[in-house]
Design an enzyme around this catalytic site. Structure first.
Site, PDB file in Angstrom:
ATOM      1  CD  GLU A  55      54.179  44.638 -20.376  1.00 21.47           C
ATOM      2  OE1 GLU A  55      53.227  44.890 -19.349  1.00 21.47           O
ATOM      3  OE2 GLU A  55      54.553  43.512 -19.859  1.00 21.47           O
ATOM      4  CE  LYS A  61      53.176  53.639 -13.999  1.00 19.58           C
ATOM      5  NZ  LYS A  61      51.976  54.651 -13.570  1.00 19.58           N
ATOM      6  CG  ASP A 103      46.666  57.876 -15.886  1.00 22.82           C
ATOM      7  OD1 ASP A 103      46.626  57.215 -14.943  1.00 22.82           O
ATOM      8  OD2 ASP A 103      46.361  59.198 -16.200  1.00 22.82           O
ATOM      9  CE1 TYR A 133      49.975  44.216 -14.277  1.00 25.68           C
ATOM     10  CE2 TYR A 133      48.128  45.559 -14.857  1.00 25.68           C
ATOM     11  CZ  TYR A 133      48.780  44.883 -13.888  1.00 25.68           C
ATOM     12  OH  TYR A 133      48.547  45.310 -12.658  1.00 25.68           O
ATOM     13  CE  LYS A 182      54.229  57.688 -13.610  1.00 24.80           C
ATOM     14  NZ  LYS A 182      54.171  58.142 -12.311  1.00 24.80           N
ATOM     15  CB  CYS A 186      49.146  76.597  16.157  1.00 22.92           C
ATOM     16  SG  CYS A 186      47.912  75.373  15.237  1.00 22.92           S
ATOM     17  CB  CYS A 222      45.559  75.225  18.883  1.00 24.42           C
ATOM     18  SG  CYS A 222      47.316  74.921  18.982  1.00 24.42           S
ATOM     19  CB  CYS A 236      51.215  73.053  16.044  1.00 22.35           C
ATOM     20  SG  CYS A 236      50.118  73.147  17.605  1.00 22.35           S
ATOM     21  CB  CYS A 263      46.869  71.112  18.137  1.00 24.06           C
ATOM     22  SG  CYS A 263      46.488  72.045  16.686  1.00 24.06           S
TER      23      CYS A 263
END
Length: 670
Positions: free
Chosen positions: A117, A119, A121, A226, A313, A407, A410, A425, A430
């Site tokens: 079938e 697919k 979107d 479907y 896909k 980091c 922080c 980190c 943080c």
């Protein structure tokens, strides 16, 4: 018309509705109109006039109800009768053959076919009919709970509001916008100096979630059906039979084609890679399904996807653009993730301006530099990623990227554990980590605390009202009222939502804690094996690794999490706040049907199909649609179908409706 009495008006209204339904079916489903637009409009105007004269004759399935009604305050939540699982993906012929091998491995059946079938979107939706009328439409949501979008779905002309079959039906379909309609909407938005939609899927999503259904009506949405999830008194052997039935009832079903083997499936998939642009709606691949419904039942599902279906896909669309800079973002586990900031480029219907670079090793492997011209694609047509650098276009001005040693939020020195690709980190206080951990805690799949989003969390942290998610349960209304956009009513709503979250299921609480590597599936598994958070905290590494689905990585992460004093203190505060940190005893008691499979056939007198399904699954059993050798009980109502004969042939235990009720009552007493 003014001289009509109620009885004559009723007959006239019925005749007009029938003409309009036939016209809508010819136009929106068959794409073969038999009357002009002017004639259709005249029929609709005549019906509107009659219904205004006799408002008591207006019904929910009247064609006039497609124009949009009153504005809603919010969408109600809808619990799905059957969880909406995701599909596993395949990207080439080899992966499709691997899927076919897995099917062969899990069944002795060799004479089976596939259905291929489109697919689409768009957005998946659940649709329910009762007594021949459209009763409810809902979004997919998190797969278990969606939102009631019935009023907006009534505006979809290709969805019949009335069908011949009076049974209780549950269907699934994909709501979408055609390419031509998408262009029309965007042209109108530009004329009105509004920002155009990025792609048809976003436009469709925005349309079905409008609280004013008149806006949805103006967008001219479409739907393709479907699947048929349940039918209260009819059974089907194959997916093709289901489609034939749905077409008989006037539904616009998804394009489909039978394939006798995986070789034919691959041929169809490759053919549609070339033809996809010929359609007036977006497809991002094809869906491959087993045709035989009994075989689907035998194959079953994993925790997240059916074993009898897979998505193929299409190859991702690719474009070239320039890397303007590389930024670092922090996740809730302290991971530093580099992200490429790109010159905007249009890919697969949307504008891409950022792409994840994953980690330092990935940047070095692809030799990505700031200023490079790169090839970008949407992985699976969704997530933007840099495929490769076009090195021949370098001019010497490009700059190599260096991962920061501190980091960026922080200032703590970052570490990259030996054997790992991710730099982290290590400061558990943080601010960036704190925010992400709180947002994870309040998210829909976790504690589902409505009203607590990024903007409010920022304010709570900035005003020192909370340090972590445990502090949410000690907030008072007066703490919130002085914050931006937080009046008395909205503050009370947030406090109420926080209070309601205290009774979430135990597995959701485990997931909400934010233990690294513990997703929703692992949280369910842990909840099944440990009755309380105290038990889980005392578990040893060896004990955890013995559990199916909990490997050494997850086990180490759980041990490390509870070894932190700050995390143990956080658990104590959650307990103090009254959070549900264990499985309820009643929950244990109710699991008396654990592992048993039930099939229902015929018309039941005291239950609907959704009610018996809820009863069985609440007690730990499974309600399945087809009889197989793995079925434990067949429950029969009036006029049982072919399942009854098959159950007799297989020696399955057969219960009448009254015997099923006795089974429930006797088990509950025990």
């Amino acid at each position: 018309m003014n001289n009509l009495n109620k009885e004559k008006a009723k007959k006239k209204i019925k005749a007009l509705r029938e003409k309009i339904r036939k016209a809508e079916y010819r136009y929106f489903v068959l794409d073969d109109p038999q009357i002009s637009d002017a004639e259709f409009d005249k029929l609709m105007q005549d019906l509107l006039k009659l219904e205004s004269q006799f408002p008591e004759l207006v019904t929910a399935d009247s064609p006039t109800q497609r124009v949009g009604g009153e504005v809603l305050d919010e969408f109600e939540k809808v619990e799905h009768s059957t969880e909406m699982l995701s599909l596993d993906n395949s990207f080439n012929a080899e992966e499709l053959r691997g899927f076919d091998q897995r099917v062969k491995k899990n069944t002795t059946e060799r004479d089976y076919q596939y259905i291929v079938e489109h697919k689409i979107d768009g957005l998946s939706a659940v649709i329910r009919y009762q007594g021949g009328s459209f009763q409810l439409g809902a979004t997919r949501g998190n797969g278990e709970v969606g939102e009631n979008i019935t009023e907006n779905m009534k505006t979809i002309r290709s969805l019949p509001l009335k069908i011949e079959d009076k049974a209780e039906l549950e269907l699934r379909g994909e709501i979408y916008l055609s390419k031509s309609e998408f262009e029309r909407i965007n042209e109108k938005r530009l004329e009105n100096e509004k920002k155009p939609f990025a792609n048809p899927r976003n436009a469709a999503a925005g349309s079905v979630r409008q609280l004013d259904s008149k806006i949805a009506a103006s967008r001219r949405l479409s739907i393709l059906i479907y699947d048929l999830i349940s039918h209260s008194n009819r059974e089907f052997e194959t997916h093709l039979e289901v489609f034939a039935y749905l077409e008989e009832q006037g539904f616009n079903v998804n394009w489909h084609k039978k394939a006798d083997d995986i070789g034919k499936v691959i041929e169809i998939c490759q053919e549609w890679e070339e033809k996809r642009e010929s359609l007036d709606f977006e497809i991002d691949g094809l869906v491959v399904k087993i045709n035989n419904l009994n075989l689907r039942e035998e194959l079953g599902s994993t925790a997240r996807s059916p074993r009898w279906a897979i998505a193929y896909k299409f190859p991702a669309q690719q474009k070239t653009t320039r890397v303007k800079s590389i930024e670092i973002s922090l996740g809730r586990t302290g991971a530093l993730t580099p992200t490429a900031v790109l010159e905007p480029v249009e890919i697969a219907g949307s504008t891409v301006s950022r792409a994840t670079l994953h980690n330092e090793d990935e940047i070095k492997r692809k030799d990505i530099r700031i200023g490079d011209i790169v090839l970008v694609q949407k992985a699976g047509d969704v997530i933007p990623e840099v495929v490769k650098v076009i090195k021949e276009k370098r001019d010497g001005c490009e700059k190599e990227f260096e991962m920061p040693d501190h980091c960026p939020v922080c200032g703590t020195k970052v570490k990259r554990p030996e054997g790992e690709a991710v730099t982290r980190c290590t400061n558990i206080s943080c601010p960036a980590q704190r925010k992400e951990k709180i947002l994870h805690f309040v998210s829909r799949d976790a504690m589902n605390i409505e009203g607590v989003g990024p903007a409010l969390v920022d304010q709570l942290l900035e005003n020192d009202l909370i340090d972590d998610y445990g502090d949410l349960y000690f907030l008072k209304k007066h703490h919130l009222q002085n914050l931006e956009r937080m009046g008395e009513k909205s503050s009370q709503n947030v406090i109420d939502a926080i209070k309601q979250s205290k009774d979430r299921e135990f597995f959701r609480v485990i997931y909400a804690l934010g233990i690294r590597h513990v997703g929703l599936g692992a949280a369910r598994t842990l909840s099944d094996n440990y009755s309380s958070i105290s038990q889980l905290m005392e578990a040893s590494n060896e004990e955890l690794e013995e559990i199916d689905e909990i490997g050494p990585v997850i086990a180490d992460s759980i041990i490390d999490f509870f070894a932190e004093k700050q995390n143990r203190d956080l658990i104590s505060r959650l307990r103090q706040a009254g959070i549900n940190l264990s499985r309820e005893n009643t929950e244990e008691k109710e699991k008396f049907l654990e592992g048993l499979k039930f099939v229902f056939t015929g018309s039941l007198n005291d239950f609907t199909r959704s009610e018996v399904k809820d009863l069985v699954e609440k007690a730990g059993g499974r309600s399945v649609s087809s009889v197989s050798s793995k079925t434990d009980y067949l429950v029969i109502g009036d006029n049982p179908g072919s399942k009854y004969q098959k159950a007799q042939e297989l020696g399955i235990k057969i219960l009448s409706e009254s015997e099923f009720k006795e089974l429930l009552e006797n088990k509950e007493e025990k």
